[in-house]
Structures are given as C-alpha cells and as structure tokens.
Design a protein around this motif. Structure first.
Motif, PDB file in Angstrom:
ATOM      1  N   MET A  98       0.859  -1.190   0.000  1.00 39.64           N
ATOM      2  CA  MET A  98       0.000   0.000   0.000  1.00 39.64           C
ATOM      3  C   MET A  98       0.895   1.241   0.000  1.00 39.64           C
ATOM      4  N   ASP A  99       0.256   2.422   0.132  1.00 39.62           N
ATOM      5  CA  ASP A  99       0.977   3.702   0.090  1.00 39.62           C
ATOM      6  C   ASP A  99       2.212   3.688   0.985  1.00 39.62           C
ATOM      7  N   ILE A 100       3.294   4.293   0.474  1.00 38.11           N
ATOM      8  CA  ILE A 100       4.511   4.476   1.275  1.00 38.11           C
ATOM      9  C   ILE A 100       4.489   5.889   1.840  1.00 38.11           C
ATOM     10  N   ASN A 101       4.435   5.976   3.165  1.00 43.51           N
ATOM     11  CA  ASN A 101       4.283   7.273   3.830  1.00 43.51           C
ATOM     12  C   ASN A 101       5.600   7.927   4.211  1.00 43.51           C
ATOM     13  N   CYS A 102       6.659   7.128   4.365  1.00 41.23           N
ATOM     14  CA  CYS A 102       7.913   7.691   4.867  1.00 41.23           C
ATOM     15  C   CYS A 102       9.089   6.844   4.404  1.00 41.23           C
ATOM     16  N   VAL A 103      10.167   7.508   4.009  1.00 44.46           N
ATOM     17  CA  VAL A 103      11.451   6.844   3.719  1.00 44.46           C
ATOM     18  C   VAL A 103      12.533   7.598   4.461  1.00 44.46           C
ATOM     19  N   ARG A 104      13.469   6.843   5.091  1.00 48.67           N
ATOM     20  CA  ARG A 104      14.534   7.471   5.864  1.00 48.67           C
ATOM     21  C   ARG A 104      15.832   6.669   5.751  1.00 48.67           C
ATOM     22  N   TRP A 105      16.917   7.343   5.380  1.00 48.90           N
ATOM     23  CA  TRP A 105      18.242   6.733   5.346  1.00 48.90           C
ATOM     24  C   TRP A 105      18.812   6.656   6.761  1.00 48.90           C
ATOM     25  N   CYS A 106      19.540   5.600   7.034  1.00 47.34           N
ATOM     26  CA  CYS A 106      20.158   5.413   8.346  1.00 47.34           C
ATOM     27  C   CYS A 106      21.452   6.230   8.430  1.00 47.34           C
ATOM     28  N   PRO A 107      21.628   7.063   9.460  1.00 51.83           N
ATOM     29  CA  PRO A 107      22.851   7.880   9.553  1.00 51.83           C
ATOM     30  C   PRO A 107      24.105   7.055   9.830  1.00 51.83           C
ATOM     31  N   GLN A 108      23.964   5.927  10.517  1.00 52.37           N
ATOM     32  CA  GLN A 108      25.128   5.089  10.810  1.00 52.37           C
ATOM     33  C   GLN A 108      25.491   4.173   9.645  1.00 52.37           C
ATOM     34  N   ASP A 109      24.548   3.905   8.772  1.00 51.56           N
ATOM     35  CA  ASP A 109      24.765   3.044   7.611  1.00 51.56           C
ATOM     36  C   ASP A 109      24.042   3.658   6.421  1.00 51.56           C
ATOM     37  N   PRO A 110      24.738   4.511   5.646  1.00 48.30           N
ATOM     38  CA  PRO A 110      24.080   5.264   4.578  1.00 48.30           C
ATOM     39  C   PRO A 110      23.568   4.417   3.429  1.00 48.30           C
ATOM     40  N   ARG A 111      23.821   3.103   3.462  1.00 45.70           N
ATOM     41  CA  ARG A 111      23.257   2.222   2.437  1.00 45.70           C
ATOM     42  C   ARG A 111      22.013   1.492   2.941  1.00 45.70           C
ATOM     43  N   MET A 112      21.563   1.828   4.166  1.00 45.67           N
ATOM     44  CA  MET A 112      20.358   1.218   4.714  1.00 45.67           C
ATOM     45  C   MET A 112      19.218   2.228   4.682  1.00 45.67           C
ATOM     46  N   LEU A 113      18.104   1.815   4.094  1.00 51.03           N
ATOM     47  CA  LEU A 113      16.934   2.678   3.965  1.00 51.03           C
ATOM     48  C   LEU A 113      15.760   2.021   4.666  1.00 51.03           C
ATOM     49  N   ALA A 114      15.028   2.805   5.454  1.00 47.57           N
ATOM     50  CA  ALA A 114      13.805   2.326   6.094  1.00 47.57           C
ATOM     51  C   ALA A 114      12.601   2.938   5.389  1.00 47.57           C
ATOM     52  N   SER A 115      11.528   2.147   5.278  1.00 48.08           N
ATOM     53  CA  SER A 115      10.297   2.650   4.676  1.00 48.08           C
ATOM     54  C   SER A 115       9.106   2.229   5.520  1.00 48.08           C
ATOM     55  N   ALA A 116       8.080   3.079   5.543  1.00 46.87           N
ATOM     56  CA  ALA A 116       6.877   2.834   6.334  1.00 46.87           C
ATOM     57  C   ALA A 116       5.656   2.973   5.440  1.00 46.87           C
ATOM     58  N   SER A 117       4.633   2.162   5.718  1.00 50.55           N
ATOM     59  CA  SER A 117       3.523   2.072   4.768  1.00 50.55           C
ATOM     60  C   SER A 117       2.159   1.975   5.439  1.00 50.55           C
ATOM     61  N   ASP A 118       1.135   2.260   4.634  1.00 58.14           N
ATOM     62  CA  ASP A 118      -0.243   2.031   5.043  1.00 58.14           C
ATOM     63  C   ASP A 118      -0.516   0.551   5.307  1.00 58.14           C
ATOM     64  N   ASP A 119       0.356  -0.330   4.795  1.00 65.28           N
ATOM     65  CA  ASP A 119       0.146  -1.761   5.018  1.00 65.28           C
ATOM     66  C   ASP A 119       0.522  -2.197   6.436  1.00 65.28           C
ATOM     67  N   GLY A 120       0.951  -1.250   7.277  1.00 65.97           N
ATOM     68  CA  GLY A 120       1.229  -1.537   8.678  1.00 65.97           C
ATOM     69  C   GLY A 120       2.617  -2.062   8.960  1.00 65.97           C
ATOM     70  N   THR A 121       3.479  -2.096   7.940  1.00 67.61           N
ATOM     71  CA  THR A 121       4.820  -2.638   8.127  1.00 67.61           C
ATOM     72  C   THR A 121       5.895  -1.575   7.942  1.00 67.61           C
ATOM     73  N   VAL A 122       7.059  -1.889   8.500  1.00 69.86           N
ATOM     74  CA  VAL A 122       8.288  -1.139   8.262  1.00 69.86           C
ATOM     75  C   VAL A 122       9.252  -2.097   7.573  1.00 69.86           C
ATOM     76  N   LYS A 123       9.907  -1.630   6.524  1.00 66.97           N
ATOM     77  CA  LYS A 123      10.897  -2.459   5.838  1.00 66.97           C
ATOM     78  C   LYS A 123      12.255  -1.788   5.877  1.00 66.97           C
ATOM     79  N   LEU A 124      13.288  -2.603   6.024  1.00 61.70           N
ATOM     80  CA  LEU A 124      14.660  -2.135   5.946  1.00 61.70           C
ATOM     81  C   LEU A 124      15.276  -2.677   4.678  1.00 61.70           C
ATOM     82  N   TRP A 125      15.891  -1.790   3.913  1.00 62.95           N
ATOM     83  CA  TRP A 125      16.438  -2.119   2.600  1.00 62.95           C
ATOM     84  C   TRP A 125      17.951  -1.912   2.595  1.00 62.95           C
ATOM     85  N   GLU A 126      18.652  -2.755   1.847  1.00 58.12           N
ATOM     86  CA  GLU A 126      20.086  -2.593   1.623  1.00 58.12           C
ATOM     87  C   GLU A 126      20.308  -2.136   0.189  1.00 58.12           C
ATOM     88  N   LEU A 127      21.043  -1.051   0.039  1.00 51.29           N
ATOM     89  CA  LEU A 127      21.365  -0.537  -1.282  1.00 51.29           C
ATOM     90  C   LEU A 127      22.679  -1.149  -1.732  1.00 51.29           C
TER      91      LEU A 127
END
Length: 353
Positions: free
Chosen positions: A318-347
């Motif tokens: 569902m809709d992605i409401n927020c994306v945020r890069w991790c300051p300690q690991d600039p290749r890690m991205l967090a995303s938050a959604s209307d689907d009720g989950t948070v995902k952590l991504w590796e670039l």
C-alpha cells in the motif's frame, strides 16, 4: 562516491518489521544511539503507538519498546533530539510528547499543548535547543527547551493558509522550513532579536514551485540544497546561493531558488523524500514504489541535473508514507507504509562504489 551510469544498483529487502496494527506514518533514526550501540529506529502510526527497533547481536531486528497510553489518537510524526536522548512524538490528539530514555526505559517527561487540532510534524533544531511543530490549524509553533524538561512556546507563525504537513530544521542553522496543503514552502528565520519571520515563500507562481499539496522536504548534509515532494507527482530540488555561515540579512534572505524538477517517476502522490549522507535522494509514494536519485555529474545539460538510479516497484502493498536513510549506515533505507509494516532495505551495486 563515484556514480557509473552503466552499473546497476539494487535495493534489496533485508528485514520486515511487524507489530503495528494500523498504518505506519513516520520513521526516525536515532542520530546518536551511544557508543557501541547499533542503529535505533523509531516508528509511529495509526495505532496510537510508537515502536523502538534495535538490531540484535545475530543481525535480526527486534522491537525493544512500545510507547503507548500517552496519545489517544494517531501518532503522526516522531523525531529524535540531536544527542539521541529525547524522542518527540506528534499526534492527532493535538499534543506533542517528549520522551526520555533513562534506566533502561522510556518515560514521557513533557507534553506540549496549544495546537487547536491534529499535530502533523515535529522537528528538533541542529542545536537541540529548539523544537518546531505544525498542525492542521495552519500554524507553525517554535518551542524553546528550558531547564527541567520545560518547553516554552516562543513563536506562533500563521503564514500558511491551509494544513501544514511538515516542518524541518536546517541541518546547521536555526532556520526552519514548512510545507503545506496550500502548495507553498515557507522559510522561517530569527531576525536576531528573538523575533521569527517568514523570510521567503516558494510558490508555483513566483519560484517554479509545486502545483498541489507539498507533503515533505529534506536537506542534503551540507544544507545548501533541499528536496520537496508533492501531490503533483514531482520532486523539486532547491539550491541556496547564500553564505549559510552568515546571519540572515535583507540581501540574502530570499536565497532559495529552484534548481530542477524530477517528474514522470511516480504515478501518484509523493509522500516522502529523504537525502542521504552520500547524496542519494529516496522518495516514497502512493504508487507503492520507492525511487532513488543522484546528481548526474556527466550530464551535458546546463546546470545541475538529477537522474534516476532505480525504481523499486511494489516496495510495499500500500501507500509508502515515509522513507529514511540510516545515519550510521548510509546504504540502509527504512520505509513505512499504510500496510502496517516497516521495511529495511540494503542498497547494493557497483553504481555506488
């Protein structure tokens, strides 16, 4: 960071964080989790709760704390103080709560009241001495921290004509930016006598601004550029020619100018944009996709331009409401959604080496 246009980048889902029972609105990485500590992420949402996530020794992510029973409506925004010791949470119940981590647990040490209705965003200044909030009541409030966990409202700004979606402090200066349902971006600064004023308004009519609701903004690390995103399906890059080390004067107040517009990449409202320390812009939108952009150093176009590195279709259900890069690991991205989950991504990918 060298960018090679011929090398592919990959955004790989590394962790799925579940626990919220309603949409997740906002995310905040702790900028200073403490010596020896790994990254710490806060998330908040429609379930009236804030969850704190930490990485365990085995690499998994776990919810270490749930902050609840303080707000009685949706928690719309969360933000850590620069020293990482305080967490501010803004709610549709018209209040902002300040949480302190002490003796192994979080305690609500202050509640900021005054907005007429939903508080949409909260942000700490770089110095940590100021806090900003904004609301559906069209106002922007600036609070000053006092001894003993007291907060004094030092300014209420009424320049916007509609719901204010987000406030964000400049990464170096005590300069504040707000974005709104009225399609505008406003820059606020102290005149030196503790009087706050709107020193610049960026609109479609006079600055190549957005044609619909502006949802969010983010600065680059140096603070000389910012990105804004909108219901008009575009991201806009802004640049300042002012010497940011100098006080605001009549000569350099209106310093932000439109640099370029990124369009055609998202098919629905872009709700979030965030600039990493490696100068990569992430965006999340109502089309359930995440896009990554970087400056195109090889472009022959006059002036700076930005190119798409990758688009992750169906990053969430569902809709992605927020994306945020991790300051300690600039290749890690967090995303938050209307689907009720948070995902952590590796670039990953050669394009980033």
């Amino acid at each position: 960071m060298a960018m090679d246009g011929g090398a592919a980048a990959e955004l790989r889902e590394a962790h799925l964080l579940t626990g919220h029972t309603d949409r997740v609105w906002s995310l905040a990485w702790n900028p200073s989790p403490g010596a020896g500590a790994g990254p710490v992420l806060a998330s908040c949402g429609g379930d009236k709760a804030v969850r704190i996530w930490k990485r365990a020794a085995d690499g998994s992510w776990q919810c270490s704390d749930v902050l609840e029973d303080t707000h009685n409506r949706t928690v719309r925004s969360c933000a850590w103080s620069p020293d990482g010791k305080l967490l501010a949470t803004a709610s549709f119940d018209s209040t902002t709560a300040i949480w302190e981590y002490s003796s192994g647990e979080f305690e609500c040490v202050a509640t900021l009241e005054g907005h007429e209705n939903e508080v949409k965003s909260v942000s700490w200044s770089a110095s940590g001495s100021l806090l900003a909030t904004c609301s559906r009541d069209k106002s922007v409030w600036i609070w000053e921290m006092q001894p003993g966990n007291e907060y004094e409202c030092v300014s209420v700004q009424q320049g916007h004509t509609q719901d204010v979606k987000m406030v964000q402090w400049h990464p170096i200066l005590d300069v504040l930016v707000s974005v709104s349902y009225d399609n505008s971006i406003r820059i606020w600064a102290d005149d030196g006598d503790d009087e706050w004023h709107c020193v610049q308004t960026l609109t479609e009519a006079n600055n190549c601004g957005h044609s619909s609701t502006v949802w969010a903004l983010s600065f680059n690390q140096k603070g000389d550029r910012m990105v804004t995103c909108s219901d008009d399906h575009t991201l806009k890059i802004w640049d300042t020619s002012a010497d940011l080390s100098q006080p605001k004067t009549s000569d350099n107040q209106e310093s932000w100018r439109h640099l370029c517009t990124l369009t055609g990449y998202h098919g629905r409202t872009i709700f979030s944009a965030h600039w990493s320390s490696e100068d990569i812009i992430a965006s999340g939108a109502g089309d359930d996709a995440i896009c990554l952009f970087a400056e195109d150093k090889s472009s022959m176009v006059e002036g700076p331009s930005y190119r798409l590195i990758l688009k992750k279709e169906k990053a969430h259900d569902m809709d992605i409401n927020c994306v945020r890069w991790c300051p300690q690991d600039p290749r890690m991205l967090a995303s938050a959604s209307d689907d009720g989950t948070v995902k952590l991504w590796e670039l990953r990918g050669n394009a980033l080496d």
